[in-house]
Design a protein around this motif. Structure first.
Motif, PDB file in Angstrom:
ATOM      1  N   GLY A  80      37.694  35.868  43.640  1.00 23.75           N
ATOM      2  CA  GLY A  80      38.924  35.939  44.434  1.00 23.75           C
ATOM      3  C   GLY A  80      39.580  37.309  44.380  1.00 23.75           C
ATOM      4  N   GLY A  81      39.044  38.225  43.578  1.00 22.85           N
ATOM      5  CA  GLY A  81      39.663  39.544  43.413  1.00 22.85           C
ATOM      6  C   GLY A  81      39.163  40.541  44.446  1.00 22.85           C
ATOM      7  N   PHE A  82      39.651  41.749  44.328  1.00 20.87           N
ATOM      8  CA  PHE A  82      39.422  42.829  45.298  1.00 20.87           C
ATOM      9  C   PHE A  82      37.927  43.180  45.402  1.00 20.87           C
ATOM     10  N   VAL A  83      37.329  43.543  44.286  1.00 19.08           N
ATOM     11  CA  VAL A  83      35.923  43.970  44.309  1.00 19.08           C
ATOM     12  C   VAL A  83      35.006  42.762  44.511  1.00 19.08           C
ATOM     13  N   GLY A  84      35.367  41.635  43.915  1.00 21.09           N
ATOM     14  CA  GLY A  84      34.571  40.416  44.072  1.00 21.09           C
ATOM     15  C   GLY A  84      34.410  40.040  45.538  1.00 21.09           C
ATOM     16  N   HIS A  95      38.659  32.334  39.818  1.00 21.59           N
ATOM     17  CA  HIS A  95      39.251  31.984  38.516  1.00 21.59           C
ATOM     18  C   HIS A  95      39.413  30.473  38.378  1.00 21.59           C
ATOM     19  N   LEU A 117      35.973  28.899  37.672  1.00 17.26           N
ATOM     20  CA  LEU A 117      35.421  29.185  36.343  1.00 17.26           C
ATOM     21  C   LEU A 117      36.340  30.137  35.594  1.00 17.26           C
ATOM     22  N   ASP A 118      36.838  29.663  34.443  1.00 16.96           N
ATOM     23  CA  ASP A 118      37.607  30.533  33.548  1.00 16.96           C
ATOM     24  C   ASP A 118      36.619  31.087  32.526  1.00 16.96           C
ATOM     25  N   THR A 133      36.862  32.642  29.898  1.00 15.82           N
ATOM     26  CA  THR A 133      37.192  32.558  28.465  1.00 15.82           C
ATOM     27  C   THR A 133      36.713  31.233  27.867  1.00 15.82           C
ATOM     28  N   VAL A 141      38.738  40.261  35.600  1.00 12.62           N
ATOM     29  CA  VAL A 141      39.400  41.231  34.711  1.00 12.62           C
ATOM     30  C   VAL A 141      40.865  40.860  34.546  1.00 12.62           C
ATOM     31  N   LEU A 191      31.445  45.249  35.680  1.00 16.12           N
ATOM     32  CA  LEU A 191      32.267  46.369  36.135  1.00 16.12           C
ATOM     33  C   LEU A 191      33.132  46.894  34.992  1.00 16.12           C
ATOM     34  N   THR A 198      35.426  50.864  33.773  1.00 15.63           N
ATOM     35  CA  THR A 198      36.499  51.711  34.274  1.00 15.63           C
ATOM     36  C   THR A 198      36.523  53.117  33.674  1.00 15.63           C
ATOM     37  N   ASN A 199      37.104  54.052  34.417  1.00 17.96           N
ATOM     38  CA  ASN A 199      37.384  55.402  33.893  1.00 17.96           C
ATOM     39  C   ASN A 199      38.394  55.363  32.739  1.00 17.96           C
ATOM     40  N   TYR A 235      44.033  47.945  27.931  1.00 15.26           N
ATOM     41  CA  TYR A 235      43.022  47.717  28.979  1.00 15.26           C
ATOM     42  C   TYR A 235      41.756  48.520  28.673  1.00 15.26           C
ATOM     43  N   SER A 290      36.551  53.855  39.442  1.00 19.54           N
ATOM     44  CA  SER A 290      37.857  54.492  39.244  1.00 19.54           C
ATOM     45  C   SER A 290      38.673  54.483  40.530  1.00 19.54           C
TER      46      SER A 290
END
Ligand SMILES: NC(=O)c1ccc[n+]([C@@H]2O[C@H](COP(=O)([O-])OP(=O)(O)OC[C@H]3O[C@@H](n4cnc5c(N)ncnc54)[C@H](OP(=O)(O)O)[C@@H]3O)[C@@H](O)[C@H]2O)c1
Length: 289
Positions: free
Chosen positions: A9-13, A31, A34-35, A37, A59, A97, A99-100, A125, A149
């Motif tokens: 449901g996120g941006f990159v996904g 999310h 599937l959680d 955690t 994330v 994924l 990150t910088n 983070y 990034s």
């Protein structure tokens, strides 16, 4: 190929789903599906579905991590490890994924972070993303780690989309002048990630558009593409310093990246961020979507 996309449901996904759905059987896991955690749920779903590839886009974001370090660890480290472990158990490939922000941003100006640089993150983070990378590498022999990034495009409420939307509507923005990084068009990120997958060369990659910018440079470039006059630029883009912003988490000052591993496997650097931004503006109009 059956591909599970976690954090769907996120941006990159969402961008991975858009790119992969035509040619593959894509299993999007948001999310609420599937959680990550919950290790039992991770194993139940992954062992039932048996995808050949799992892409982890889930994330907890930069400032949320600073407010809740324990949740940050659960999602960005344990969650990633749960998925990578399930992938390894069914012999699936795993794309993770990162990150910088694993870097401290203190290196000399004009240089770029590569895989040869030791990460020393300066916020929760960054520390959890680095620990997540390490956990994934230990449990999954077939893992690709992609650090990216300042991802821009449609579908994320961050500085980049807000700047594009506001400037296009002639609304004033503040833009930080003293933080620099590589910017990355979400479509270029996902297209390059898919190219990397084809090579089956398990390693850590830096996937970003060529060049570097500050938030202010990004806003100026967008304003020029919207054909604003110098007078309009000065009225609409207020240059500010990092210390004037009240972020929960510290930001690394200078984290442009270069991908030596892509170069080794024959992938040319991605196009310049300005060219990608022009296409983003052209494709998405005012980004009011
Ligand atoms: N966007 C950037 O500028 C940027 C820059 C560098 C690196 N990255 C990396 O790129 C990846 C994707 O980032 P993004 O921008 O797409 O993030 P995003 O838009 O915030 O999406 C993250 C997704 O993860 C989900 N999620 C959170 N906790 C979860 C959990 N416990 N189980 C399952 N899903 C969970 C979120 O769902 P809810 O919202 O429902 O909680 C959300 O849909 C991350 O690894 C990030 O570190 C992004």
């Amino acid at each position: 190929m059956k591909i599970a996309i976690v954090g769907a449901g996120g941006f990159v996904g969402k961008e991975f789903i858009r790119h992969l759905s035509n040619n593959h059987y894509v299993l999007p896991l948001t999310h609420s599906d599937l959680d990550i955690t919950n290790v039992q749920e991770v194993r139940r779903i992954i062992f039932n579905q048996r995808p050949a590839l799992i892409i982890n886009c889930a994330v907890l974001g930069v400032d949320a991590c600073e407010l809740n370090p324990s949740l940050a660890w659960s999602v960005n480290v344990s969650g990633a490890e749960n998925l990578a472990g399930a992938a390894a158990a069914i012999d699936a490939e795993f794309l993770h994924l990162s990150t910088n922000y694993v870097f401290d941003g203190n290196r000399e100006r004009g240089s770029f972070y590569t895989l040869a640089d030791t990460p020393t993150p300066i916020n929760v983070y960054g520390r959890t993303k680095l620990a997540g990378e390490q956990a994934v590498r230990v449990v999954s022999p077939k893992c690709f780690i992609i650090r990216t990034s300042w991802v821009f495009g449609v579908g994320k409420e961050n500085f980049f989309s807000t700047a594009l939307r506001s400037l296009n509507a002639a609304k004033k923005i503040c833009a930080i002048t003293d933080v620099w990084a590589s910017a990355t068009y979400v479509r270029d990120l996902v297209a390059r990630a898919i190219e990397i997958l084809f090579h089956h060369h398990y390693s850590t990659y830096h996937v970003v558009n060529n060049g570097l910018c500050s938030y202010y440079d990004f806003a100026l470039e967008a304003a020029c593409m919207f054909k604003m006059s110098n007078e309009e630029l000065e009225q609409l883009i207020e240059p500010v310093k990092l210390f004037e912003f009240r972020h929960n988490a510290a930001r690394p000052r200078y984290t442009p990246m270069r991908c030596t591993v892509s170069e080794e496997i024959g992938l040319a650097p991605l196009r310049d961020w300005r060219t990608a931004l022009a296409e983003c503006i052209h494709d998405n109009g005012c980004l009011n979507q």
